[in-house]
Motif scaffolding. Structure first.
Motif, PDB file in Angstrom:
ATOM      1  N   ILE A 138     -25.395 -42.136  37.473  1.00  0.00           N
ATOM      2  CA  ILE A 138     -25.336 -42.397  36.030  1.00  0.00           C
ATOM      3  C   ILE A 138     -24.294 -43.466  35.727  1.00  0.00           C
ATOM      4  O   ILE A 138     -24.547 -44.409  34.963  1.00  0.00           O
ATOM      5  CB  ILE A 138     -25.025 -41.097  35.271  1.00  0.00           C
ATOM      6  N   GLY A 139     -23.106 -43.339  36.321  1.00  0.00           N
ATOM      7  CA  GLY A 139     -22.058 -44.328  36.094  1.00  0.00           C
ATOM      8  C   GLY A 139     -22.475 -45.712  36.550  1.00  0.00           C
ATOM      9  O   GLY A 139     -22.231 -46.709  35.859  1.00  0.00           O
ATOM     10  N   HIS A 140     -23.109 -45.781  37.718  1.00  0.00           N
ATOM     11  CA  HIS A 140     -23.555 -47.082  38.238  1.00  0.00           C
ATOM     12  C   HIS A 140     -24.565 -47.722  37.294  1.00  0.00           C
ATOM     13  O   HIS A 140     -24.482 -48.928  36.999  1.00  0.00           O
ATOM     14  CB  HIS A 140     -24.170 -46.891  39.623  1.00  0.00           C
ATOM     15  N   ARG A 141     -25.501 -46.943  36.804  1.00  0.00           N
ATOM     16  CA  ARG A 141     -26.531 -47.502  35.925  1.00  0.00           C
ATOM     17  C   ARG A 141     -25.938 -47.917  34.580  1.00  0.00           C
ATOM     18  O   ARG A 141     -26.353 -48.928  34.001  1.00  0.00           O
ATOM     19  CB  ARG A 141     -27.658 -46.487  35.740  1.00  0.00           C
ATOM     20  N   LEU A 142     -24.973 -47.163  34.096  1.00  0.00           N
ATOM     21  CA  LEU A 142     -24.313 -47.565  32.850  1.00  0.00           C
ATOM     22  C   LEU A 142     -23.595 -48.898  33.020  1.00  0.00           C
ATOM     23  O   LEU A 142     -23.613 -49.745  32.120  1.00  0.00           O
ATOM     24  CB  LEU A 142     -23.321 -46.486  32.407  1.00  0.00           C
ATOM     25  N   ARG A 143     -22.970 -49.088  34.170  1.00  0.00           N
ATOM     26  CA  ARG A 143     -22.233 -50.331  34.406  1.00  0.00           C
ATOM     27  C   ARG A 143     -23.169 -51.517  34.607  1.00  0.00           C
ATOM     28  O   ARG A 143     -22.874 -52.629  34.161  1.00  0.00           O
ATOM     29  CB  ARG A 143     -21.316 -50.173  35.632  1.00  0.00           C
ATOM     30  N   THR A 144     -24.296 -51.295  35.262  1.00  0.00           N
ATOM     31  CA  THR A 144     -25.173 -52.419  35.609  1.00  0.00           C
ATOM     32  C   THR A 144     -26.220 -52.727  34.546  1.00  0.00           C
ATOM     33  O   THR A 144     -26.778 -53.834  34.535  1.00  0.00           O
ATOM     34  CB  THR A 144     -25.883 -52.147  36.949  1.00  0.00           C
ATOM     35  N   LEU A 145     -26.485 -51.781  33.658  1.00  0.00           N
ATOM     36  CA  LEU A 145     -27.523 -51.987  32.637  1.00  0.00           C
ATOM     37  C   LEU A 145     -26.946 -52.283  31.254  1.00  0.00           C
ATOM     38  O   LEU A 145     -27.673 -52.253  30.262  1.00  0.00           O
ATOM     39  CB  LEU A 145     -28.438 -50.757  32.566  1.00  0.00           C
ATOM     40  N   GLY A 146     -25.650 -52.566  31.188  1.00  0.00           N
ATOM     41  CA  GLY A 146     -25.053 -52.957  29.914  1.00  0.00           C
ATOM     42  C   GLY A 146     -24.562 -51.810  29.060  1.00  0.00           C
ATOM     43  O   GLY A 146     -24.211 -52.011  27.889  1.00  0.00           O
ATOM     44  N   GLY A 147     -24.495 -50.611  29.632  1.00  0.00           N
ATOM     45  CA  GLY A 147     -24.081 -49.456  28.846  1.00  0.00           C
ATOM     46  C   GLY A 147     -22.637 -49.501  28.396  1.00  0.00           C
ATOM     47  O   GLY A 147     -22.321 -49.110  27.264  1.00  0.00           O
TER      48      GLY A 147
END
Length: 284
Positions: A138-147
């Protein structure tokens, strides 16, 4: 036993001396025109206030003495308590699925406040019910998807439910007891100028907003550049006020923020002086 007692007392004196040296060195560091560390994190000496360091150390000297004997490790809020979630959130037993995460991140940037608010609440719930292993993804996707960038923007939203959710999420993402890669999130949060946007919420009239802001500040403030930002904004004095006169639910958070700030100052000075951080910590 007598020799052991003498050695123990000597170690206490040495620890206190090291702390004083570290504080003095850091004050000098802020005044040094050649230093690359400025109170406001800027690269121009002209933007650096001349009194921030002195007033900050005066503030630290005036803090209750029990802060001096606090643990040397940073104080961190493991996860904001379940009952502190935004009051509009309706939790299911399982919570949202990770499969909706890209959609939630996209909706954080929606032009419609209703969509932003719902996405922020659902993201807060997803983080609340996820394990550390799940939070790595979840953290990785937030960082890479503009979250993270979108969450920083939501911190300034006028709607209380929206900025409360953003504060809650930031506070949880910034501790490695929730996300083992929290340091990467904090670095990105800093790059988007997120930290100063937390501080106005410390003076909110809504107690829930203050609680979330304290949790977020506590988990993100261990950065030497933030010391001056907090002093200039009046946040250090506000933390004192919350600790000494505030809502009982805020006292521990405020105290931990001040402990983290003090440790950050001492550690920064120790690094500059070449002193091991463990030697520069306050006497136990």
């Amino acid at each position: 036993e007598g020799r052991l007692a003498e050695r123990f007392l000597a170690s206490l004196v040495r620890a206190t001396d090291l702390q004083r040296e570290a504080m003095s060195a850091t004050a000098a560091m802020f005044r040094d025109s050649n230093t690359d560390l400025f109170c406001d994190g800027e690269s121009s000496p002209s933007s650096r206030p001349t009194s921030a360091a002195t007033s900050f150390f005066s503030t630290l000297e005036s803090l209750p003495s029990d802060l001096n004997s606090a643990a040397s490790t940073p104080m961190s809020t493991p996860r904001m308590p379940f009952e502190h979630r935004p009051p509009t959130a309706q939790a299911s037993e399982a919570g949202p699925s990770q499969s909706v995460l890209p959609e939630l991140i996209g909706s954080l940037g929606s032009f419609h406040d209703d969509e932003k608010g719902e996405a922020a609440i659902q993201l807060a719930l997803l983080i609340d019910c996820s394990t550390s292993e799940e939070m790595v993804t979840i953290g990785h996707r937030l960082r890479t998807l503009g979250g993270i960038e979108r969450l920083v923007a939501l911190l300034e939203h006028q709607d209380a439910a929206i900025h409360q959710s953003a504060l809650l999420i930031v506070g949880n993402l910034a501790t490695d007891t929730v996300d083992p890669n929290a340091e990467a999130t904090k670095a990105l949060f800093k790059s988007y100028g997120g930290f100063p946007k937390l501080l106005p919420h410390l003076s909110a009239t809504n107690p829930l907003t203050v609680a979330y802001a304290l949790g977020a500040v506590q988990n993100t403030c261990m950065d030497a550049e933030y010391v001056g930002i907090m002093q200039q904004s009046g946040a250090v004095q506000r933390l004192q006020q919350l600790m000494l006169q505030g809502d009982p639910n805020h006292v521990a958070f405020a105290r931990n923020c001040l402990i983290n700030l003090r440790q950050t100052v001492v550690a920064a000075a120790a690094r500059r002086q070449g002193t091991p951080a463990s030697d520069a910590r306050p006497a136990q």
